[in-house]
Design a protein around this motif. Sequence first.
Motif, mmCIF file in Angstrom:
data_model
loop_
_atom_site.group_PDB
_atom_site.id
_atom_site.type_symbol
_atom_site.label_atom_id
_atom_site.label_comp_id
_atom_site.label_asym_id
_atom_site.label_seq_id
_atom_site.Cartn_x
_atom_site.Cartn_y
_atom_site.Cartn_z
ATOM 1 N N ILE A 1 0.796 -1.339 -0.090
ATOM 2 C CA ILE A 1 -0.137 -0.021 0.103
ATOM 3 C C ILE A 1 0.997 1.303 -0.017
ATOM 4 O O ILE A 1 0.574 2.102 -0.708
ATOM 5 C CB ILE A 1 -0.892 0.088 1.228
ATOM 6 N N GLY A 2 1.885 1.193 0.764
ATOM 7 C CA GLY A 2 2.807 2.406 0.773
ATOM 8 C C GLY A 2 3.439 2.667 -0.409
ATOM 9 O O GLY A 2 3.697 3.816 -1.129
ATOM 10 N N GLY A 3 3.915 1.404 -1.297
ATOM 11 C CA GLY A 3 4.468 1.456 -2.534
ATOM 12 C C GLY A 3 3.496 2.205 -3.759
ATOM 13 O O GLY A 3 3.725 3.041 -4.448
ATOM 14 N N LEU A 4 2.143 1.702 -3.551
ATOM 15 C CA LEU A 4 1.141 2.427 -4.558
ATOM 16 C C LEU A 4 1.014 3.702 -4.174
ATOM 17 O O LEU A 4 1.076 4.666 -5.024
ATOM 18 C CB LEU A 4 -0.196 1.605 -4.049
ATOM 19 N N VAL A 5 0.915 4.219 -2.857
ATOM 20 C CA VAL A 5 0.917 5.714 -2.613
ATOM 21 C C VAL A 5 2.013 6.408 -3.276
ATOM 22 O O VAL A 5 2.020 7.435 -3.714
ATOM 23 C CB VAL A 5 0.570 5.781 -1.137
ATOM 24 N N GLY A 6 3.184 5.740 -2.918
ATOM 25 C CA GLY A 6 4.391 6.331 -3.263
ATOM 26 C C GLY A 6 4.418 6.652 -4.889
ATOM 27 O O GLY A 6 4.956 7.478 -5.324
ATOM 28 N N ILE A 7 4.189 5.693 -5.585
ATOM 29 C CA ILE A 7 3.943 5.697 -6.976
ATOM 30 C C ILE A 7 3.036 6.890 -7.496
ATOM 31 O O ILE A 7 3.605 7.542 -8.376
ATOM 32 C CB ILE A 7 3.430 4.341 -7.767
ATOM 33 N N LEU A 8 1.860 6.797 -6.887
ATOM 34 C CA LEU A 8 1.001 8.083 -7.040
ATOM 35 C C LEU A 8 1.439 9.362 -6.765
ATOM 36 O O LEU A 8 1.516 10.543 -7.760
ATOM 37 C CB LEU A 8 -0.478 7.762 -6.398
ATOM 38 N N PHE A 9 2.263 9.457 -5.634
ATOM 39 C CA PHE A 9 2.788 10.697 -5.411
ATOM 40 C C PHE A 9 3.900 10.965 -6.079
ATOM 41 O O PHE A 9 4.078 12.136 -6.384
ATOM 42 C CB PHE A 9 3.127 10.471 -3.846
ATOM 43 N N GLY A 10 4.865 9.991 -6.572
ATOM 44 C CA GLY A 10 5.925 10.264 -7.349
ATOM 45 C C GLY A 10 5.356 10.887 -8.734
ATOM 46 O O GLY A 10 6.137 11.815 -9.224
#
Length: 413
Positions: free
Chosen positions: A335-344
Amino acid sequence: MNVTQAFKLALKSLRTSKMRSFLTMLGIIIGVGSVIIIISLGNGLTGMVEQQVAKFGVDQIMAYVWGRGDGSTMQMDPEEMYGFVESHPDVFTGVTPWVGAGQGVRLGSREFEKTGIYGVSEAMYRPETRTTLDGDTLASGRYLQYVDVAQRQNVCVIGAYLEQEAFQGDALGRTLSIRGVPYTVVGVLERSSEIMEEGRSDDRVYIPYENALQLAGSRTVTLYQLTAVSRDQAAEGKRLLTEMLMDRYQDSEAFYIETMQEQVVMINTMMGVAMAVLVAIAAISLLVGGIGIMNIMLVSVTERTREIGIRKSLGARRRDIRRQFLIEAGTTSAIGGLVGILFGCLVSMAIGSVVGGMLISGLGVTGVTFDAVPTLSSVVISFGVSVGIGMLFGYLPANKAAGLNPIDALRSE
Protein backbone atom coordinates in the motif's frame (compact mmCIF):
# COMPACT_ATOMS: atom_id res chain seq x y z
CA MET A 1 -5.99 -19.94 7.30
CA ASN A 2 -5.67 -19.24 3.57
CA VAL A 3 -3.98 -16.28 1.90
CA THR A 4 -7.25 -14.38 1.36
CA GLN A 5 -8.16 -14.55 5.04
CA ALA A 6 -4.63 -13.47 6.01
CA PHE A 7 -4.87 -10.51 3.63
CA LYS A 8 -8.25 -9.45 5.10
CA LEU A 9 -6.81 -9.65 8.60
CA ALA A 10 -3.86 -7.52 7.49
CA LEU A 11 -6.20 -4.83 6.15
CA LYS A 12 -8.24 -4.96 9.35
CA SER A 13 -5.06 -4.50 11.41
CA LEU A 14 -4.06 -1.46 9.29
CA ARG A 15 -7.52 0.12 9.70
CA THR A 16 -7.45 -0.42 13.46
CA SER A 17 -4.49 1.94 13.87
CA LYS A 18 -4.56 4.29 10.89
CA MET A 19 -1.98 6.84 12.07
CA ARG A 20 0.52 4.20 13.09
CA SER A 21 0.03 2.43 9.77
CA PHE A 22 0.58 5.67 7.84
CA LEU A 23 3.76 6.49 9.74
CA THR A 24 4.96 2.95 9.11
CA MET A 25 4.37 3.37 5.38
CA LEU A 26 5.90 6.85 5.24
CA GLY A 27 9.45 5.66 4.61
CA ILE A 28 8.26 3.42 1.75
CA ILE A 29 6.13 6.25 0.30
CA ILE A 30 9.04 8.70 0.32
CA GLY A 31 11.50 6.14 -1.04
CA VAL A 32 9.31 4.92 -3.90
CA GLY A 33 8.15 8.47 -4.70
CA SER A 34 11.75 9.73 -4.82
CA VAL A 35 12.82 6.94 -7.17
CA ILE A 36 9.86 7.62 -9.49
CA ILE A 37 10.59 11.37 -9.52
CA ILE A 38 14.30 10.88 -10.29
CA ILE A 39 13.63 8.36 -13.06
CA SER A 40 10.91 10.56 -14.57
CA LEU A 41 13.12 13.65 -14.63
CA GLY A 42 15.98 11.58 -16.06
CA ASN A 43 13.69 10.26 -18.81
CA GLY A 44 12.59 13.79 -19.59
CA LEU A 45 16.17 15.02 -19.86
CA THR A 46 17.17 12.05 -22.04
CA GLY A 47 14.19 12.63 -24.32
CA MET A 48 15.03 16.32 -24.65
CA VAL A 49 18.64 15.53 -25.61
CA GLU A 50 17.50 12.96 -28.17
CA GLN A 51 15.05 15.44 -29.71
CA GLN A 52 17.79 18.05 -29.98
CA VAL A 53 20.20 15.57 -31.56
CA ALA A 54 17.50 14.40 -33.98
CA LYS A 55 17.30 17.98 -35.28
CA PHE A 56 20.98 17.77 -36.20
CA GLY A 57 20.91 14.23 -37.55
CA VAL A 58 22.83 11.23 -36.24
CA ASP A 59 24.51 10.69 -39.62
CA GLN A 60 27.04 13.46 -38.97
CA ILE A 61 30.78 13.17 -38.36
CA MET A 62 32.86 15.92 -36.78
CA ALA A 63 36.56 15.92 -37.77
CA TYR A 64 38.96 18.22 -35.90
CA VAL A 65 42.25 18.38 -37.78
CA TRP A 66 45.12 20.20 -36.08
CA GLY A 67 47.96 18.60 -38.03
CA ARG A 68 51.42 19.47 -36.77
CA GLY A 69 50.31 22.93 -35.77
CA ASP A 70 53.33 24.54 -37.49
CA GLY A 71 51.62 25.92 -40.58
CA SER A 72 53.52 23.55 -42.84
CA THR A 73 52.26 22.07 -46.09
CA MET A 74 51.13 19.06 -44.09
CA GLN A 75 48.04 21.04 -43.02
CA MET A 76 44.79 19.66 -44.47
CA ASP A 77 43.54 21.79 -47.35
CA PRO A 78 39.74 21.93 -47.88
CA GLU A 79 40.15 20.76 -51.47
CA GLU A 80 41.87 17.60 -50.24
CA MET A 81 39.01 16.86 -47.87
CA TYR A 82 36.54 17.42 -50.71
CA GLY A 83 38.50 14.98 -52.86
CA PHE A 84 38.46 12.36 -50.10
CA VAL A 85 34.69 12.65 -49.67
CA GLU A 86 34.06 12.46 -53.42
CA SER A 87 36.15 9.27 -53.62
CA HIS A 88 33.70 7.50 -51.25
CA PRO A 89 30.22 8.34 -52.57
CA ASP A 90 28.81 5.16 -51.03
CA VAL A 91 29.73 6.41 -47.55
CA PHE A 92 29.64 10.23 -47.58
CA THR A 93 27.05 12.65 -48.94
CA GLY A 94 28.92 15.89 -48.31
CA VAL A 95 31.34 17.94 -46.22
CA THR A 96 31.53 21.52 -45.12
CA PRO A 97 34.55 23.28 -43.63
CA TRP A 98 33.86 25.37 -40.53
CA VAL A 99 35.84 28.60 -40.32
CA GLY A 100 35.46 31.06 -37.47
CA ALA A 101 36.22 34.60 -38.62
CA GLY A 102 35.57 36.40 -35.34
CA GLN A 103 33.37 39.50 -35.21
CA GLY A 104 33.10 42.73 -37.19
CA VAL A 105 29.56 43.28 -38.53
CA ARG A 106 28.31 46.80 -39.12
CA LEU A 107 25.23 48.46 -40.54
CA GLY A 108 25.85 52.12 -41.16
CA SER A 109 27.21 53.59 -37.96
CA ARG A 110 25.95 50.75 -35.78
CA GLU A 111 28.36 47.95 -34.91
CA PHE A 112 27.29 44.49 -33.77
CA GLU A 113 30.30 43.59 -31.67
CA LYS A 114 29.21 40.10 -30.59
CA THR A 115 27.81 38.82 -33.89
CA GLY A 116 29.75 35.71 -34.88
CA ILE A 117 31.01 35.31 -38.44
CA TYR A 118 31.31 31.75 -39.74
CA GLY A 119 32.42 30.36 -43.05
CA VAL A 120 30.69 27.25 -44.41
CA SER A 121 29.90 25.63 -47.72
CA GLU A 122 26.62 24.83 -49.47
CA ALA A 123 26.78 21.33 -47.89
CA MET A 124 25.80 22.95 -44.59
CA TYR A 125 22.21 23.09 -45.85
CA ARG A 126 19.73 20.24 -46.45
CA PRO A 127 17.30 21.41 -49.16
CA GLU A 128 14.90 18.50 -48.58
CA THR A 129 14.24 19.58 -44.97
CA ARG A 130 15.11 23.30 -45.29
CA THR A 131 17.37 22.92 -42.28
CA THR A 132 21.10 23.24 -41.69
CA LEU A 133 23.32 20.55 -40.21
CA ASP A 134 23.02 22.43 -36.92
CA GLY A 135 19.24 22.09 -36.96
CA ASP A 136 18.46 25.69 -37.94
CA THR A 137 15.51 26.22 -40.28
CA LEU A 138 15.60 28.59 -43.24
CA ALA A 139 12.81 31.14 -42.69
CA SER A 140 13.10 33.13 -45.90
CA GLY A 141 15.31 33.51 -48.95
CA ARG A 142 17.89 30.86 -49.79
CA TYR A 143 21.02 29.37 -48.28
CA LEU A 144 24.55 29.58 -49.65
CA GLN A 145 24.90 27.75 -52.97
CA TYR A 146 27.78 26.10 -54.79
CA VAL A 147 28.28 29.07 -57.07
CA ASP A 148 28.52 31.40 -54.06
CA VAL A 149 31.29 29.30 -52.56
CA ALA A 150 33.13 28.61 -55.83
CA GLN A 151 33.15 32.27 -56.90
CA ARG A 152 33.61 33.65 -53.38
CA GLN A 153 30.61 35.90 -53.76
CA ASN A 154 29.87 38.45 -51.07
CA VAL A 155 26.56 37.01 -49.91
CA CYS A 156 25.48 35.92 -46.45
CA VAL A 157 22.79 34.19 -44.44
CA ILE A 158 21.94 35.81 -41.12
CA GLY A 159 20.17 34.82 -37.90
CA ALA A 160 16.81 36.07 -36.67
CA TYR A 161 18.32 38.40 -34.06
CA LEU A 162 20.42 40.31 -36.59
CA GLU A 163 17.49 40.61 -38.99
CA GLN A 164 15.27 42.05 -36.26
CA GLU A 165 17.85 44.40 -34.75
CA ALA A 166 19.50 45.61 -37.96
CA PHE A 167 16.68 45.47 -40.50
CA GLN A 168 13.49 45.45 -38.38
CA GLY A 169 12.45 42.09 -39.82
CA ASP A 170 13.10 42.86 -43.51
CA ALA A 171 16.64 41.81 -44.41
CA LEU A 172 16.43 40.03 -47.79
CA GLY A 173 18.37 41.88 -50.47
CA ARG A 174 19.74 44.40 -47.96
CA THR A 175 23.45 45.00 -47.43
CA LEU A 176 25.59 44.96 -44.32
CA SER A 177 29.31 45.39 -43.81
CA ILE A 178 31.58 42.53 -42.72
CA ARG A 179 35.09 43.74 -41.93
CA GLY A 180 34.52 46.70 -44.21
CA VAL A 181 33.27 44.60 -47.15
CA PRO A 182 29.60 44.89 -48.22
CA TYR A 183 27.67 41.59 -48.14
CA THR A 184 24.16 41.05 -49.49
CA VAL A 185 21.69 39.13 -47.32
CA VAL A 186 20.26 36.25 -49.37
CA GLY A 187 18.71 34.22 -46.56
CA VAL A 188 17.43 34.48 -43.00
CA LEU A 189 17.31 31.66 -40.46
CA GLU A 190 14.28 31.01 -38.32
CA ARG A 191 14.43 31.94 -34.67
CA SER A 192 16.05 29.05 -32.79
CA SER A 193 16.22 30.42 -29.26
CA GLU A 194 13.55 31.29 -26.73
CA ILE A 195 15.55 34.39 -25.85
CA MET A 196 17.12 36.41 -28.65
CA GLU A 197 20.11 38.29 -27.30
CA GLU A 198 23.31 39.68 -28.71
CA GLY A 199 25.97 36.99 -29.05
CA ARG A 200 23.59 34.04 -28.77
CA SER A 201 22.74 31.40 -31.37
CA ASP A 202 20.46 33.72 -33.41
CA ASP A 203 23.15 36.39 -33.66
CA ARG A 204 25.27 34.89 -36.45
CA VAL A 205 26.32 35.49 -40.03
CA TYR A 206 27.24 32.68 -42.44
CA ILE A 207 29.41 33.43 -45.47
CA PRO A 208 31.31 31.23 -48.00
CA TYR A 209 34.20 29.56 -46.20
CA GLU A 210 36.80 30.88 -48.66
CA ASN A 211 35.73 34.42 -47.77
CA ALA A 212 36.01 33.55 -44.07
CA LEU A 213 39.52 32.17 -44.60
CA GLN A 214 40.49 35.43 -46.25
CA LEU A 215 39.06 37.41 -43.33
CA ALA A 216 40.91 35.17 -40.88
CA GLY A 217 44.15 35.56 -42.86
CA SER A 218 44.77 31.81 -42.96
CA ARG A 219 44.35 28.73 -45.15
CA THR A 220 44.04 26.41 -42.17
CA VAL A 221 40.70 24.73 -41.49
CA THR A 222 40.58 22.81 -38.22
CA LEU A 223 36.97 21.63 -38.29
CA TYR A 224 35.12 19.69 -40.97
CA GLN A 225 31.51 18.59 -40.66
CA LEU A 226 30.75 15.54 -42.80
CA THR A 227 27.49 13.74 -43.46
CA ALA A 228 27.21 10.03 -44.07
CA VAL A 229 24.73 8.21 -46.28
CA SER A 230 23.01 6.83 -43.17
CA ARG A 231 23.45 6.37 -39.45
CA ASP A 232 24.96 2.92 -40.04
CA GLN A 233 27.51 4.31 -42.51
CA ALA A 234 28.69 6.99 -40.07
CA ALA A 235 30.89 4.47 -38.25
CA GLU A 236 32.40 3.33 -41.57
CA GLY A 237 32.99 6.96 -42.50
CA LYS A 238 34.85 7.54 -39.26
CA ARG A 239 37.03 4.49 -39.93
CA LEU A 240 37.94 5.64 -43.45
CA LEU A 241 38.62 9.18 -42.27
CA THR A 242 40.81 7.92 -39.43
CA GLU A 243 42.85 5.77 -41.79
CA MET A 244 43.38 8.66 -44.21
CA LEU A 245 44.49 11.10 -41.49
CA MET A 246 46.76 8.52 -39.84
CA ASP A 247 48.46 7.85 -43.16
CA ARG A 248 48.94 11.58 -43.56
CA TYR A 249 50.16 12.56 -40.09
CA GLN A 250 51.30 9.31 -38.49
CA ASP A 251 50.09 10.79 -35.23
CA SER A 252 46.74 10.17 -33.53
CA GLU A 253 47.15 13.46 -31.64
CA ALA A 254 46.98 15.42 -34.89
CA PHE A 255 43.22 14.96 -35.23
CA TYR A 256 40.06 13.94 -33.44
CA ILE A 257 36.97 12.39 -35.01
CA GLU A 258 33.59 11.84 -33.41
CA THR A 259 30.21 10.83 -34.78
CA MET A 260 26.97 12.35 -33.55
CA GLN A 261 25.84 8.87 -32.51
CA GLU A 262 28.88 8.60 -30.22
CA GLN A 263 27.99 11.91 -28.62
CA VAL A 264 24.47 10.63 -27.93
CA VAL A 265 25.83 7.42 -26.38
CA MET A 266 28.29 9.38 -24.23
CA ILE A 267 25.61 11.78 -22.98
CA ASN A 268 23.19 8.94 -22.22
CA THR A 269 25.93 7.03 -20.37
CA MET A 270 26.78 10.05 -18.23
CA MET A 271 23.12 10.66 -17.42
CA GLY A 272 22.64 6.96 -16.68
CA VAL A 273 25.47 6.99 -14.14
CA ALA A 274 24.13 10.18 -12.52
CA MET A 275 20.62 8.71 -12.34
CA ALA A 276 21.93 5.47 -10.83
CA VAL A 277 23.71 7.40 -8.08
CA LEU A 278 20.62 9.51 -7.34
CA VAL A 279 18.36 6.44 -7.31
CA ALA A 280 20.75 4.70 -4.92
CA ILE A 281 20.60 7.70 -2.59
CA ALA A 282 16.80 7.78 -2.80
CA ALA A 283 16.70 4.04 -2.10
CA ILE A 284 18.07 4.74 1.39
CA SER A 285 14.54 5.89 2.23
CA LEU A 286 13.31 2.43 1.28
CA LEU A 287 15.80 0.94 3.72
CA VAL A 288 14.56 3.28 6.44
CA GLY A 289 10.99 2.32 5.55
CA GLY A 290 11.88 -1.37 5.82
CA ILE A 291 13.35 -0.84 9.27
CA GLY A 292 10.17 0.99 10.26
CA ILE A 293 8.07 -1.96 9.11
CA MET A 294 10.27 -4.38 11.06
CA ASN A 295 9.96 -2.25 14.17
CA ILE A 296 6.18 -1.95 14.02
CA MET A 297 5.77 -5.66 13.28
CA LEU A 298 7.88 -6.56 16.32
CA VAL A 299 5.60 -4.33 18.38
CA SER A 300 2.58 -6.02 16.79
CA VAL A 301 3.90 -9.47 17.70
CA THR A 302 4.32 -8.35 21.32
CA GLU A 303 0.82 -6.88 21.42
CA ARG A 304 -0.77 -9.99 19.89
CA THR A 305 1.15 -12.66 21.79
CA ARG A 306 -2.00 -13.99 23.45
CA GLU A 307 -3.82 -14.07 20.08
CA ILE A 308 -0.95 -16.11 18.61
CA GLY A 309 -1.12 -18.52 21.54
CA ILE A 310 -4.87 -19.05 21.01
CA ARG A 311 -4.41 -19.74 17.31
CA LYS A 312 -1.61 -22.21 17.97
CA SER A 313 -3.69 -24.00 20.58
CA LEU A 314 -6.46 -24.34 17.98
CA GLY A 315 -4.09 -26.04 15.53
CA ALA A 316 -2.37 -23.25 13.68
CA ARG A 317 1.07 -24.34 12.47
CA ARG A 318 4.28 -22.32 12.54
CA ARG A 319 4.10 -21.66 8.83
CA ASP A 320 0.51 -20.41 9.16
CA ILE A 321 1.53 -17.84 11.80
CA ARG A 322 4.65 -16.88 9.78
CA ARG A 323 2.62 -16.45 6.59
CA GLN A 324 0.04 -14.29 8.34
CA PHE A 325 2.65 -11.80 9.60
CA LEU A 326 4.57 -11.84 6.32
CA ILE A 327 1.39 -11.02 4.40
CA GLU A 328 0.64 -8.23 6.85
CA ALA A 329 4.14 -6.77 6.36
CA GLY A 330 3.88 -7.17 2.60
CA THR A 331 0.46 -5.54 2.52
CA THR A 332 1.72 -2.57 4.51
CA SER A 333 4.65 -2.02 2.15
CA ALA A 334 2.51 -2.68 -0.96
CA ILE A 335 0.00 0.00 0.00
CA GLY A 336 2.89 2.33 0.81
CA GLY A 337 4.41 1.52 -2.58
CA LEU A 338 1.15 2.31 -4.44
CA VAL A 339 0.78 5.62 -2.61
CA GLY A 340 4.46 6.36 -3.32
CA ILE A 341 3.99 5.67 -7.04
CA LEU A 342 0.96 7.99 -7.19
CA PHE A 343 2.83 10.64 -5.21
CA GLY A 344 5.92 10.30 -7.42
CA CYS A 345 3.94 10.54 -10.68
CA LEU A 346 2.05 13.66 -9.59
CA VAL A 347 5.12 15.42 -8.23
CA SER A 348 7.30 14.48 -11.22
CA MET A 349 4.75 15.93 -13.64
CA ALA A 350 4.52 19.13 -11.59
CA ILE A 351 8.29 19.49 -11.20
CA GLY A 352 8.84 18.43 -14.81
CA SER A 353 6.73 21.27 -16.17
CA VAL A 354 8.70 23.80 -14.11
CA VAL A 355 12.17 22.30 -14.61
CA GLY A 356 11.49 21.61 -18.30
CA GLY A 357 10.52 25.22 -18.92
CA MET A 358 13.61 26.46 -17.09
CA LEU A 359 15.92 24.10 -19.00
CA ILE A 360 14.49 24.93 -22.42
CA SER A 361 14.58 28.65 -21.64
CA GLY A 362 18.07 28.48 -20.13
CA LEU A 363 19.54 26.47 -22.99
CA GLY A 364 17.79 28.67 -25.52
CA VAL A 365 16.37 25.88 -27.69
CA THR A 366 13.08 25.53 -29.52
CA GLY A 367 11.22 22.61 -31.01
CA VAL A 368 11.92 20.29 -28.06
CA THR A 369 9.77 19.18 -25.14
CA PHE A 370 10.54 17.98 -21.62
CA ASP A 371 8.23 15.13 -20.66
CA ALA A 372 8.89 13.87 -17.12
CA VAL A 373 6.89 10.66 -17.40
CA PRO A 374 7.85 7.46 -15.55
CA THR A 375 8.19 4.30 -17.59
CA LEU A 376 6.01 1.26 -16.91
CA SER A 377 9.10 -0.77 -16.02
CA SER A 378 10.19 1.76 -13.37
CA VAL A 379 6.70 1.71 -11.80
CA VAL A 380 6.57 -2.11 -11.75
CA ILE A 381 10.10 -2.41 -10.37
CA SER A 382 9.44 0.22 -7.69
CA PHE A 383 6.27 -1.55 -6.58
CA GLY A 384 8.02 -4.94 -6.58
CA VAL A 385 10.93 -3.56 -4.55
CA SER A 386 8.58 -2.00 -1.99
CA VAL A 387 6.73 -5.30 -1.51
CA GLY A 388 10.02 -7.19 -1.37
CA ILE A 389 11.40 -4.87 1.30
CA GLY A 390 8.26 -5.33 3.40
CA MET A 391 8.54 -9.11 3.15
CA LEU A 392 12.28 -9.05 3.83
CA PHE A 393 12.12 -6.85 6.90
CA GLY A 394 8.92 -8.50 8.06
CA TYR A 395 10.49 -11.97 8.10
CA LEU A 396 12.21 -11.57 11.49
CA PRO A 397 9.02 -10.51 13.34
CA ALA A 398 7.04 -13.21 11.49
CA ASN A 399 9.59 -15.84 12.44
CA LYS A 400 9.54 -14.64 16.05
CA ALA A 401 5.75 -14.93 16.12
CA ALA A 402 5.88 -18.42 14.59
CA GLY A 403 8.40 -19.56 17.20
CA LEU A 404 6.37 -18.57 20.25
CA ASN A 405 5.48 -21.38 22.67
CA PRO A 406 1.66 -21.58 22.81
CA ILE A 407 1.59 -22.15 26.57
CA ASP A 408 3.83 -19.13 27.25
CA ALA A 409 1.86 -17.10 24.76
CA LEU A 410 -1.46 -17.92 26.47
CA ARG A 411 -0.04 -16.78 29.81
CA SER A 412 0.77 -13.37 28.30
CA GLU A 413 -1.44 -10.51 29.49
